[in-house]
Design a protein around this motif. Structure first.
Motif, PDB file in Angstrom:
ATOM      1  N   GLN A   9       0.832  -1.202   0.000  1.00 49.34           N
ATOM      2  CA  GLN A   9       0.000   0.000   0.000  1.00 49.34           C
ATOM      3  C   GLN A   9       0.861   1.244   0.000  1.00 49.34           C
ATOM      4  OE1 GLN A   9      -2.467  -0.136   3.486  1.00 49.34           O
ATOM      5  NE2 GLN A   9      -0.851   0.520   4.847  1.00 49.34           N
ATOM      6  N   TRP A  30      -7.801   7.954   1.029  1.00 52.20           N
ATOM      7  CA  TRP A  30      -7.577   6.581   0.580  1.00 52.20           C
ATOM      8  C   TRP A  30      -6.090   6.281   0.482  1.00 52.20           C
ATOM      9  CZ3 TRP A  30      -8.054  10.654  -2.606  1.00 52.20           C
ATOM     10  CH2 TRP A  30      -7.172  10.745  -3.674  1.00 52.20           C
ATOM     11  N   VAL A  33      -3.553   0.324  -3.229  1.00 53.84           N
ATOM     12  CA  VAL A  33      -3.173  -1.024  -2.799  1.00 53.84           C
ATOM     13  C   VAL A  33      -3.001  -1.920  -4.022  1.00 53.84           C
ATOM     14  CG1 VAL A  33      -4.270  -0.869  -0.530  1.00 53.84           C
ATOM     15  CG2 VAL A  33      -5.597  -1.688  -2.473  1.00 53.84           C
ATOM     16  N   ASP A  53      -7.954   1.502  -1.194  1.00 55.03           N
ATOM     17  CA  ASP A  53      -8.549   1.131   0.084  1.00 55.03           C
ATOM     18  C   ASP A  53      -8.987   2.438   0.730  1.00 55.03           C
ATOM     19  OD1 ASP A  53      -9.305  -0.339   2.331  1.00 55.03           O
ATOM     20  OD2 ASP A  53      -7.302  -0.229   3.214  1.00 55.03           O
ATOM     21  N   ASP A  55      -9.908   5.089   3.365  1.00 56.91           N
ATOM     22  CA  ASP A  55      -9.664   5.372   4.779  1.00 56.91           C
ATOM     23  C   ASP A  55     -10.897   6.031   5.400  1.00 56.91           C
ATOM     24  OD1 ASP A  55      -7.076   4.330   4.870  1.00 56.91           O
ATOM     25  OD2 ASP A  55      -6.171   6.233   4.280  1.00 56.91           O
TER      26      ASP A  55
END
Length: 108
Positions: A9, A30, A33, A53, A55
């Motif tokens: 990531q 975000w 990833v 991904d 956040d």
């Protein structure tokens, strides 16, 4: 393909929209990833499952936050004999409310 590594990531990113007096209207954060290092019979290095991904996301009352994520431009950073795969991930974030126009920010 085999020998995948990760997931990996990136550091975090965010886009925040404010009104003219500096009040936060919307925010989206975000991380990118991906899994990497896959090969075919020991040849090449490939990327898979590349995306984001989330956040966090927030929107002030009557504000709308629209997010669009696309995978674009898969590329070979190596050569035909030793391919090294890569892909660009594009994140577009738009914010709009009842009285303000849509504002968009795009990051690749």
């Amino acid at each position: 393909l085999e020998n995948w590594q990760g997931p990996a990531q990136s550091d975090g990113f965010y886009i925040e929209f404010k009104n003219k007096i500096g009040m936060k209207l919307t925010k989206f954060s975000w991380r990118f990833v991906w899994k990497y290092g896959g090969d075919l019979g020991g040849v090449g290095k490939y990327v898979t499952q590349a995306g984001i991904d989330i956040d966090s996301s927030s929107a002030f009352l009557a504000e709308h936050l629209d997010v669009d994520v696309k995978s674009v431009k898969p590329v070979n950073y190596g050569d035909a004999d030793t391919p090294v795969g890569g892909v660009d991930i594009q994140v577009s974030v738009a914010s709009h409310g009842l009285k303000n126009a849509t504002k968009v920010c795009t990051m690749t």
